[in-house]
Design a protein around this motif. Sequence first.
Motif, PDB file in Angstrom:
ATOM      1  N   THR A   9       0.835  -1.205   0.000  1.00 45.72           N
ATOM      2  CA  THR A   9       0.000   0.000   0.000  1.00 45.72           C
ATOM      3  C   THR A   9       0.870   1.256   0.000  1.00 45.72           C
ATOM      4  OG1 THR A   9      -1.815  -1.117   1.170  1.00 45.72           O
ATOM      5  CG2 THR A   9      -1.752   1.286   1.282  1.00 45.72           C
ATOM      6  N   GLY A  10       1.880   1.282   0.857  1.00 39.72           N
ATOM      7  CA  GLY A  10       2.768   2.439   0.913  1.00 39.72           C
ATOM      8  C   GLY A  10       3.531   2.640  -0.385  1.00 39.72           C
ATOM      9  N   THR A  11       4.012   1.547  -0.971  1.00 41.84           N
ATOM     10  CA  THR A  11       4.731   1.641  -2.245  1.00 41.84           C
ATOM     11  C   THR A  11       3.812   2.150  -3.352  1.00 41.84           C
ATOM     12  OG1 THR A  11       6.143  -0.207  -1.580  1.00 41.84           O
ATOM     13  CG2 THR A  11       6.071   0.342  -3.929  1.00 41.84           C
ATOM     14  N   SER A  12       2.579   1.648  -3.368  1.00 43.08           N
ATOM     15  CA  SER A  12       1.604   2.085  -4.368  1.00 43.08           C
ATOM     16  C   SER A  12       1.275   3.563  -4.215  1.00 43.08           C
ATOM     17  CB  SER A  12       0.323   1.251  -4.246  1.00 43.08           C
ATOM     18  OG  SER A  12      -0.694   1.741  -5.097  1.00 43.08           O
ATOM     19  N   PHE A  13       1.098   3.989  -2.976  1.00 40.81           N
ATOM     20  CA  PHE A  13       0.806   5.405  -2.721  1.00 40.81           C
ATOM     21  C   PHE A  13       1.936   6.285  -3.250  1.00 40.81           C
ATOM     22  CE2 PHE A  13       1.392   9.162  -0.043  1.00 40.81           C
ATOM     23  CZ  PHE A  13       0.133   9.760  -0.140  1.00 40.81           C
ATOM     24  N   ALA A  14       3.175   5.915  -2.947  1.00 40.86           N
ATOM     25  CA  ALA A  14       4.329   6.705  -3.389  1.00 40.86           C
ATOM     26  C   ALA A  14       4.429   6.706  -4.917  1.00 40.86           C
ATOM     27  CB  ALA A  14       5.607   6.143  -2.772  1.00 40.86           C
ATOM     28  N   ALA A  15       4.163   5.561  -5.538  1.00 38.16           N
ATOM     29  CA  ALA A  15       4.270   5.468  -6.995  1.00 38.16           C
ATOM     30  C   ALA A  15       3.223   6.328  -7.690  1.00 38.16           C
ATOM     31  CB  ALA A  15       4.125   4.006  -7.431  1.00 38.16           C
ATOM     32  N   PHE A  16       1.989   6.266  -7.217  1.00 36.36           N
ATOM     33  CA  PHE A  16       0.933   7.050  -7.861  1.00 36.36           C
ATOM     34  C   PHE A  16       1.078   8.546  -7.582  1.00 36.36           C
ATOM     35  CE2 PHE A  16      -1.398   2.953  -8.161  1.00 36.36           C
ATOM     36  CZ  PHE A  16      -1.749   3.022  -9.506  1.00 36.36           C
ATOM     37  N   ARG A  17       1.557   8.899  -6.392  1.00 34.30           N
ATOM     38  CA  ARG A  17       1.805  10.324  -6.124  1.00 34.30           C
ATOM     39  C   ARG A  17       2.940  10.836  -7.005  1.00 34.30           C
ATOM     40  NH1 ARG A  17      -0.812  13.671  -5.612  1.00 34.30           N
ATOM     41  NH2 ARG A  17       0.210  15.086  -4.157  1.00 34.30           N
ATOM     42  N   GLY A  18       3.974  10.018  -7.165  1.00 38.62           N
ATOM     43  CA  GLY A  18       5.062  10.403  -8.051  1.00 38.62           C
ATOM     44  C   GLY A  18       4.586  10.562  -9.493  1.00 38.62           C
ATOM     45  N   LEU A  19       3.678   9.675  -9.910  1.00 38.51           N
ATOM     46  CA  LEU A  19       3.120   9.779 -11.253  1.00 38.51           C
ATOM     47  C   LEU A  19       2.296  11.051 -11.406  1.00 38.51           C
ATOM     48  CD1 LEU A  19       3.092   8.186 -13.884  1.00 38.51           C
ATOM     49  CD2 LEU A  19       1.028   7.002 -13.079  1.00 38.51           C
ATOM     50  N   HIS A  20       1.502  11.389 -10.360  1.00 40.08           N
ATOM     51  CA  HIS A  20       0.739  12.645 -10.392  1.00 40.08           C
ATOM     52  C   HIS A  20       1.669  13.842 -10.570  1.00 40.08           C
ATOM     53  CE1 HIS A  20      -2.823  10.671  -8.127  1.00 40.08           C
ATOM     54  NE2 HIS A  20      -3.198  10.937  -9.368  1.00 40.08           N
ATOM     55  N   TRP A  21       2.695  13.907  -9.762  1.00 42.71           N
ATOM     56  CA  TRP A  21       3.618  15.051  -9.794  1.00 42.71           C
ATOM     57  C   TRP A  21       4.366  15.117 -11.126  1.00 42.71           C
ATOM     58  CZ3 TRP A  21       5.458  13.376  -4.332  1.00 42.71           C
ATOM     59  CH2 TRP A  21       4.613  13.949  -3.377  1.00 42.71           C
ATOM     60  N   GLY A  22       4.799  13.966 -11.608  1.00 35.60           N
ATOM     61  CA  GLY A  22       5.561  13.953 -12.844  1.00 35.60           C
ATOM     62  C   GLY A  22       4.730  14.384 -14.046  1.00 35.60           C
ATOM     63  N   LEU A  23       3.508  13.859 -14.156  1.00 34.80           N
ATOM     64  CA  LEU A  23       2.678  14.181 -15.314  1.00 34.80           C
ATOM     65  C   LEU A  23       2.212  15.632 -15.301  1.00 34.80           C
ATOM     66  CD1 LEU A  23       0.489  10.952 -15.625  1.00 34.80           C
ATOM     67  CD2 LEU A  23       2.377  11.669 -17.101  1.00 34.80           C
ATOM     68  N   GLN A  24       2.035  16.202 -14.117  1.00 32.45           N
ATOM     69  CA  GLN A  24       1.549  17.574 -14.047  1.00 32.45           C
ATOM     70  C   GLN A  24       2.581  18.595 -14.514  1.00 32.45           C
ATOM     71  OE1 GLN A  24      -0.109  18.255 -10.117  1.00 32.45           O
ATOM     72  NE2 GLN A  24      -1.449  16.472 -10.319  1.00 32.45           N
ATOM     73  N   THR A  25       3.813  18.159 -14.709  1.00 35.76           N
ATOM     74  CA  THR A  25       4.827  19.056 -15.278  1.00 35.76           C
ATOM     75  C   THR A  25       4.732  19.098 -16.800  1.00 35.76           C
ATOM     76  OG1 THR A  25       6.487  17.287 -15.414  1.00 35.76           O
ATOM     77  CG2 THR A  25       6.372  18.554 -13.365  1.00 35.76           C
ATOM     78  N   LEU A  26       3.900  18.211 -17.373  1.00 32.42           N
ATOM     79  CA  LEU A  26       3.739  18.148 -18.825  1.00 32.42           C
ATOM     80  C   LEU A  26       2.491  18.900 -19.257  1.00 32.42           C
ATOM     81  CD1 LEU A  26       4.488  14.335 -19.357  1.00 32.42           C
ATOM     82  CD2 LEU A  26       6.102  16.237 -19.536  1.00 32.42           C
ATOM     83  N   PRO A  27       2.496  19.484 -20.440  1.00 31.32           N
ATOM     84  CA  PRO A  27       1.282  20.130 -20.945  1.00 31.32           C
ATOM     85  C   PRO A  27       0.267  19.083 -21.404  1.00 31.32           C
ATOM     86  CG  PRO A  27       3.022  20.231 -22.583  1.00 31.32           C
ATOM     87  CD  PRO A  27       3.648  19.653 -21.351  1.00 31.32           C
ATOM     88  N   ALA A  28      -0.996  19.369 -21.195  1.00 30.67           N
ATOM     89  CA  ALA A  28      -2.043  18.468 -21.671  1.00 30.67           C
ATOM     90  C   ALA A  28      -2.248  18.691 -23.170  1.00 30.67           C
ATOM     91  CB  ALA A  28      -3.344  18.724 -20.911  1.00 30.67           C
ATOM     92  N   PRO A  29      -2.635  17.659 -23.887  1.00 30.87           N
ATOM     93  CA  PRO A  29      -2.768  17.802 -25.340  1.00 30.87           C
ATOM     94  C   PRO A  29      -4.036  18.553 -25.753  1.00 30.87           C
ATOM     95  CG  PRO A  29      -3.381  15.599 -24.652  1.00 30.87           C
ATOM     96  CD  PRO A  29      -2.854  16.280 -23.437  1.00 30.87           C
TER      97      PRO A  29
END
Length: 268
Positions: A9-29
């Motif tokens: 659960t903790g690993t999943s939380f960290a992975a999905f939060r990291g994915l949220h932060w990483g993708l939000q630095t990209l422009p949406a199409p």
Amino acid sequence: MVPSGILVTGTSFAAFRGLHWGLQTLPAPGPAAKNPWKWWNICVSLLHSLLSGAGALLGLWLYPQMFFDPIHGHPPWTLALVAMSVGYFLADGADLLQNQTIRQAWDLLCHHLVVVSCLSTAVLSSHYVGFSMVSLLLEVNSACLHLRKLLLLSHQASSLAFSMASWATLATLVLFRLVPLGWMSLWLFWQRHHLHPALVVLGGGGLVVVGTVSIILGVRILVSDILRSRSHQHTTKRKETVGSRTCGGGSETVRADHRGNSTLSLED
């Protein structure tokens, strides 16, 4: 030693939060660029739905005994799948709180709270994993819902892809949302005397909330995507038919204006 379910659960939380932060630095199409956070948040949700929905289908197909013994009978990897989903819902809740107000996101936050409360029972006790796997079948419908939302954000509401996504959403809502919810409700009712009262209340309350939301959601999609679309198409075709007849001279009404000139009035 930290239990494996909590570790996943903790690993999943960290992975999905990291994915949220990483993708939000990209422009949406394309058209979604006006609200990039929403676009990427739904993309992450789609990824989770595909993983958990496919995992639930595979697990229940390979181990149908989870239907007959949803409390104890399960392979070890299915517990990890449930724990992964708990981590996702916690991460998505944190993302909602960071980017929206409580008023904007209260319905999703309530949904996530109910889901986390129910799935955490399986993670912490290593029991009821089969029951949780059946509940993850709802994510098959959620994948269609997320895809439909992405098409809406892309201004594709009039496209064939959106029409197919709408029909797929309604079909999977019945097969992978209402049917599993019905099975879980019946199982909980039949086993209520053998379960702890707190679990009956928690499970029953969660099923009522998710079931009510599912029915309202299905009605809204049916009305907005199917009925209104057909009504709009019928009205458009009727106007086009009348217009073509009018231009062909079938329903012109010649009226004299106050200056003695003739004007052409097209009657509907």
